[in-house]
Design an enzyme around this catalytic site. Structure first.
Site, PDB file in Angstrom:
ATOM      1  N   LYS A 114       0.836  -1.213   0.000  1.00  0.00           N
ATOM      2  CA  LYS A 114       0.000   0.000   0.000  1.00  0.00           C
ATOM      3  C   LYS A 114       0.870   1.262   0.000  1.00  0.00           C
ATOM      4  O   LYS A 114       0.622   2.201  -0.753  1.00  0.00           O
ATOM      5  CB  LYS A 114      -0.919   0.008   1.225  1.00  0.00           C
ATOM      6  N   ASP A 127      -6.846   1.606   1.310  1.00  0.00           N
ATOM      7  CA  ASP A 127      -6.788   1.792   2.767  1.00  0.00           C
ATOM      8  C   ASP A 127      -8.105   1.322   3.364  1.00  0.00           C
ATOM      9  O   ASP A 127      -8.955   0.767   2.665  1.00  0.00           O
ATOM     10  CB  ASP A 127      -6.478   3.263   3.107  1.00  0.00           C
TER      11      ASP A 127
END
Length: 211
Positions: A121, A139
């Site tokens: 991420k 997220d």
């Protein structure tokens, strides 16, 4: 509504609400963004933005960062949480950037993910926001909303990312991931959620959520 119509409704609504998508983490270059994203794990962007000026005043590049000890970094970043792990990561990745990449943040997913404390991420955020290379960092907001909108099964972040990339046009990924985060914070939070204000979920959401 077909799936394609739902996707288009999401895109159009987000574009109307958030025509501009400023990057929520304060930074001035790829290195300071990388550090800010790393610090934001299990913390809020607002809190990170209060800490990064203190850290970057002492070190806003890898050469100055490695002059600090892990302990010194830890003291500064303590308020964002997970400071033992994050301080080691910041010091370690700064060292590797100097040794392997001439002090520059590499424009490469694999090279980024090899850095300590940098996961997929974080690498995706840096690629998208620092280098404008299409990525879809997922997220908690995006994971939650893709499930609420019935565009992903919510089984895993990896699956959510695959579904987002399959459903949304590649040229929109970098803007969309920020638009969804902004929307999630404002209209579709995890706690204190009011379906009446959440126009997207109300219109395209899973039947089980909008009874």
């Amino acid at each position: 509504m077909t799936k394609a119509e739902k996707v288009q409704f999401v895109i159009d609504t987000l574009e109307e609400l958030y025509p501009e998508t400023p990057i929520p983490l304060d930074h001035k270059d790829p290195y300071t963004l990388l550090i800010a994203v790393l610090l934001s794990a299990q913390s809020t962007d607002a809190r990170v933005n209060t800490i990064t000026p203190l850290l970057f005043e002492k070190a806003d590049n890898p050469y100055d960062m490695v002059k600090l000890t892990v302990e010194e970094i830890k003291e500064i970043i303590r308020p964002v949480g997970l400071s033992p792990m994050k301080s080691k990561g910041i010091h370690g990745l700064s060292k590797i950037l100097i040794e392997k990449h001439n002090g520059e943040v590499p424009v490469d997913f694999d090279a980024l993910e090899e850095l300590p404390a940098v996961g997929h991420k974080t690498a995706s955020v840096v690629m998208a926001q620092a280098f404008d290379i299409p990525a879809f960092p997922v997220d908690t907001h995006i994971h939650r909303l893709m499930y609420r909108w019935n565009l992903s099964n919510g089984k895993s972040v990896n699956q959510t990312e695959k579904d987002a990339k399959r459903l949304f046009p590649k040229e929109l990924w970098n803007k969309l991931h920020l638009q969804i985060i902004y929307y999630g914070r404002e209209y579709s939070p995890a706690r204190g959620w009011d379906i009446e204000k959440d126009i997207i979920t109300k219109t395209v959401g899973r039947k089980s959520l909008i009874k």
